[in-house]
Write an enzyme that holds these catalytic residues in place. Structure first.
Site, PDB file in Angstrom:
ATOM      1  N   ASP A 290     -16.807  -4.467   8.578  1.00 37.26           N
ATOM      2  CA  ASP A 290     -15.638  -5.359   8.158  1.00 37.26           C
ATOM      3  C   ASP A 290     -16.406  -6.408   6.939  1.00 37.26           C
ATOM      4  OD1 ASP A 290     -17.167  -7.159  10.350  1.00 37.26           O
ATOM      5  OD2 ASP A 290     -16.012  -8.750   9.071  1.00 37.26           O
ATOM      6  N   CYS A 328      -8.302   6.476  -8.402  1.00 32.47           N
ATOM      7  CA  CYS A 328      -7.736   5.806  -7.305  1.00 32.47           C
ATOM      8  C   CYS A 328      -6.058   6.061  -7.617  1.00 32.47           C
ATOM      9  CB  CYS A 328      -8.243   4.380  -7.502  1.00 32.47           C
ATOM     10  SG  CYS A 328      -7.481   3.256  -6.299  1.00 32.47           S
ATOM     11  N   CYS A 330      -4.214   3.856  -5.888  1.00 25.49           N
ATOM     12  CA  CYS A 330      -3.545   2.645  -5.476  1.00 25.49           C
ATOM     13  C   CYS A 330      -2.451   2.291  -6.392  1.00 25.49           C
ATOM     14  CB  CYS A 330      -4.380   1.441  -5.075  1.00 25.49           C
ATOM     15  SG  CYS A 330      -4.999   0.572  -6.789  1.00 25.49           S
ATOM     16  N   CYS A 333      -3.816   0.971  -9.752  1.00 25.09           N
ATOM     17  CA  CYS A 333      -4.542   1.823 -10.590  1.00 25.09           C
ATOM     18  C   CYS A 333      -3.493   3.005 -11.303  1.00 25.09           C
ATOM     19  CB  CYS A 333      -5.536   2.661 -10.044  1.00 25.09           C
ATOM     20  SG  CYS A 333      -7.047   1.419  -9.656  1.00 25.09           S
TER      21      CYS A 333
END
Ligand SMILES: [Zn+2]
Length: 397
Positions: A290, A328, A330, A333
């Site tokens: 994390d 990418c 996402c 992008c």
């Protein structure tokens, strides 16, 4: 309910499946950090679209505001934050030892000043366990005493010994809460028509993970590990107190040394999440991570890409029609140019913060996915060489 099955290994790197009450998690996995019950600037839909399977929330922050009783009234943490996949809560130990302000430590616990209203509060191993039980995450963490990266051996030993004594107390309280829940739910089952609260059901399905401390001292870490394993049959193990100011080679050497001695449990390296650290730690047998880096850097205009970090504020991006990261998938992008993203940052528009945070979280989740694929092909070594060649030597920032 808390099963971990290793599916493939490549050197010390491994990939597996962690089964939790709210779903399964493929490892290695990156956990976005939802400090205040929200991953800053990202909605649960954003997180799902980024492929997040496990999210971390901070016990300290939720305890001081709004308070765990409020979260409980609003249906416990999953419902409170609108996240139906697995959750992990930290114990608050790291925050009370690292936040500014006065604090007093004794064997019982830590008295500290709330950063919200200045009130004096106390966290003990029992309280930290109770608060996390009420929040109801799938995985709760034991309350630990964290020391800075450069702590000498005597200081690190003192903190490790205390962490072990506190672990026993956390384990005992967790068992008591579980036993009292089971007794209550059996009584309720015998009186039909009464609904068992969802939060209580969720809490019953919570597991507690210990945290290995010991600073940068190998012998202490080894001893701490042996003693943790003697204290119970755990479903996972966290390695804390690294990435807190010590040089990176020290952290890598520590992981390398510990790896052959670690049990077959999921291993969580706390607070680590820069791309090069993820690769180095997976190479040394770590499964969970994390870090606030993807969202914090994203809000500062810094984006991870396969060619190294990019600062979107740089003038070179002013009329750049290319996406942030051509590889990418996402929303950032596939929709926007670097020139537009730079414009959002220069104009201080909120959308810019969300879009870069979203991309950075997706980047780390995709990176973990690429590592899983390389491990399944038993090709982690060559994959890591190629990844480093590109990431570390061609950055434009
Ligand atoms: Zn992206």
């Amino acid at each position: 309910m808390f099963e971990f099955k290793i599916a493939a290994q490549s050197g010390a790197a491994r990939t597996g499946t962690l089964t939790l009450p709210h779903g399964t998690v493929e490892t290695p996995v990156f956990m976005p950090v939802g400090t205040q019950g929200t991953v800053r600037a990202l909605s649960p839909n954003d997180l799902r679209s980024a492929g997040a399977t496990l999210v971390l929330a901070n016990t300290y922050h939720l305890h001081v505001r709004p308070g765990e009783q409020v979260v409980e009234k609003l249906g416990a943490l999953h419902r409170f934050m609108g996240w139906d996949r697995p959750l992990l809560t930290d114990s608050g130990g790291f925050q009370v030892f690292s936040l500014e302000g006065s604090r007093r430590l004794d064997e019982d616990g830590v008295e500290f000043q709330s950063h919200v209203d200045g009130s004096r509060r106390t966290l003990t191993p029992e309280r930290a366990t109770e608060i996390q039980w009420v929040l109801g995450a799938d995985i709760a963490m034991a309350f630990d005493h964290v020391v800075p990266g450069g702590a000498d051996e005597a200081t690190a030993r003192d903190a490790m010994e205390r962490t072990l004594r506190w672990l026993e107390r956390c384990g005992k309280r967790h068992e008591e809460l579980r036993a009292s829940y089971v007794a209550t739910s059996l009584r309720r089952k015998s009186s039909p028509g009464e609904n068992v609260q969802r939060s209580v059901v969720a809490s019953c399905n919570q597991t507690l993970w210990p945290i290995l401390q010991g600073g940068t001292h190998l012998a202490l870490r080894e001893e701490g590990l042996r003693r943790i394993l003697d204290l119970g049959s755990w479903t996972g193990l966290a390695i804390g107190g690294l990435s807190v100011g010590e040089p990176k080679p020290v952290m890598y050497a520590m992981l390398e040394h510990l790896e052959p001695k670690l049990p077959a449990l999921p291993r969580y390296l706390m607070g680590v999440g820069f791309p090069e650290d993820l690769v180095a730690a997976v190479e040394r047998g770590v499964d969970l991570f994390d870090c606030v880096a993807p969202t914090r850097n994203g809000r500062n205009g810094s984006a991870f890409t396969p060619d190294g970090p990019v600062n979107i504020r740089n003038a070179e991006h002013r009329d750049d029609v290319r996406p942030l990261d051509a590889s990418c998938d996402c929303e950032t992008c596939t929709t926007f140019s670097r020139g537009y993203l730079r414009h959002l940052f220069m104009a201080e528009e909120l959308l810019g913060l969300r879009l870069l945070s979203l991309h950075n979280v997706r980047y780390l989740i995709r990176l973990a996915g690429e590592m899983r694929d390389a491990i399944r092909r038993n090709a982690f070594g060559p994959w890591a060489v190629e990844w480093r060649r590109r990431y570390l030597h061609s950055g434009s920032a």
